[in-house]
Scaffold this motif. Sequence first.
Motif, PDB file in Angstrom:
ATOM      1  N   PRO A   3      24.017  30.894  35.084  1.00 25.67           N
ATOM      2  CA  PRO A   3      23.527  32.314  35.133  1.00 25.67           C
ATOM      3  C   PRO A   3      22.628  32.168  36.138  1.00 25.67           C
ATOM      4  N   VAL A   4      21.526  31.751  35.804  1.00 33.19           N
ATOM      5  CA  VAL A   4      20.026  31.736  36.469  1.00 33.19           C
ATOM      6  C   VAL A   4      20.438  31.342  37.962  1.00 33.19           C
ATOM      7  N   PHE A  24      24.451  23.406  26.733  1.00 36.52           N
ATOM      8  CA  PHE A  24      23.336  24.283  26.780  1.00 36.52           C
ATOM      9  C   PHE A  24      22.869  24.529  28.026  1.00 36.52           C
ATOM     10  N   LEU A  25      22.700  23.658  29.128  1.00 28.98           N
ATOM     11  CA  LEU A  25      22.446  23.885  30.422  1.00 28.98           C
ATOM     12  C   LEU A  25      23.554  24.645  31.271  1.00 28.98           C
ATOM     13  N   LYS A  26      24.649  24.365  30.791  1.00 28.80           N
ATOM     14  CA  LYS A  26      25.897  25.121  31.466  1.00 28.80           C
ATOM     15  C   LYS A  26      25.962  26.416  31.274  1.00 28.80           C
ATOM     16  N   ARG A  27      25.627  26.948  29.928  1.00 27.90           N
ATOM     17  CA  ARG A  27      25.605  28.088  29.751  1.00 27.90           C
ATOM     18  C   ARG A  27      24.330  28.943  30.181  1.00 27.90           C
ATOM     19  N   GLY A  28      23.299  28.241  29.997  1.00 24.81           N
ATOM     20  CA  GLY A  28      21.959  28.759  30.387  1.00 24.81           C
ATOM     21  C   GLY A  28      21.411  28.897  31.998  1.00 24.81           C
ATOM     22  N   LEU A  29      21.814  27.412  32.605  1.00 30.27           N
ATOM     23  CA  LEU A  29      21.250  27.517  33.791  1.00 30.27           C
ATOM     24  C   LEU A  29      22.278  28.120  34.925  1.00 30.27           C
ATOM     25  N   ILE A  32      23.764  19.307  33.826  1.00 33.91           N
ATOM     26  CA  ILE A  32      24.689  20.552  33.381  1.00 33.91           C
ATOM     27  C   ILE A  32      25.920  20.032  32.974  1.00 33.91           C
ATOM     28  N   THR A  41      20.976  18.138  39.259  1.00 31.82           N
ATOM     29  CA  THR A  41      21.073  19.024  38.190  1.00 31.82           C
ATOM     30  C   THR A  41      22.487  19.283  37.889  1.00 31.82           C
ATOM     31  N   SER A  90      25.293  18.432  29.417  1.00 30.01           N
ATOM     32  CA  SER A  90      24.696  19.424  28.463  1.00 30.01           C
ATOM     33  C   SER A  90      25.516  20.602  28.629  1.00 30.01           C
TER      34      SER A  90
END
Length: 279
Positions: free
Chosen positions: A112-113, A105-110, A100, A96, A103
């Motif tokens: 924090p989750v 996008f994954l760095k910003r979205g994943l 990340i 993962t 990408s």
Amino acid sequence: MLAVWLGAWWANARLSAARGRVPRLLVPAIFGLTLLVLWELTVRLFGVPGVILPPPSAIGARIADSADILWTDFVQTFVKGALSGYVIGCGAALLTAVAIDRSAFLKRGLLPVGNFIAALPIVGTAPILVMWFGFDWQSKAAVVVVMVFFPVLVNTVAGLAAADAMQRDLMRTYGASWGQALIKLRLPAAMPFIFNGLKIATTLALIGAIVAEFFGSPTRGMGFRISTAVGQLALDLVWAEIAVAAVAGSVFYGAVAAVERGVTFWHPSQRKRNGSRGG
């Protein structure tokens, strides 16, 4: 008791001033043995009841008498639950982290989750995972995956960004692709960060597997045995399980640290440690 403490202090003070590998190994050994002797003397001299604090001699005798039970619990909790969850969770975190890094996008979205999931208390998530995956070791492995995933993920992401900008520019100058730069530059540079996460995960894995067994397990396992032995006031068995868990966790951590020394021999921290040993 005072004489034992002063004698051990004097011996350790002499050994600490000496050079060589053997004195450095003897210092913690003598310190730990001194604590055990003081523990034994305190319980014996002050008549502390065994249901409150059993002496080390009683714990050792219990380990010898219950070796088959302790081995069964060790296999169920450590080998099946903690170790399998550790491998799955750390492997998933590494993959993962690479995704990340590739990408934005994954760095910003994943991330924090993942931070939110890491903040969830184990006493809340463990019963849910036990209900989802059953009462055997699979649910304990699932708890371990949740606990070890985020520390390894964060350390790996930070490590992949640790390569010097000049080094990355040099790789681009050589015409290296993203994959080539990852394998030959960024992953090697990230290894100290990755192993920091892996070492943290060794302790979390065993803790997660034991705590998860408090919420449901077959009639074996360290957590199951500790919870039932406390109800039976068999504190010597509880301490025997704790001793086995402590030894297993220490050996596990030491094994990962040994692999780290072999992989990151080039890192300044390792060279400094090896140099001090040589002196």
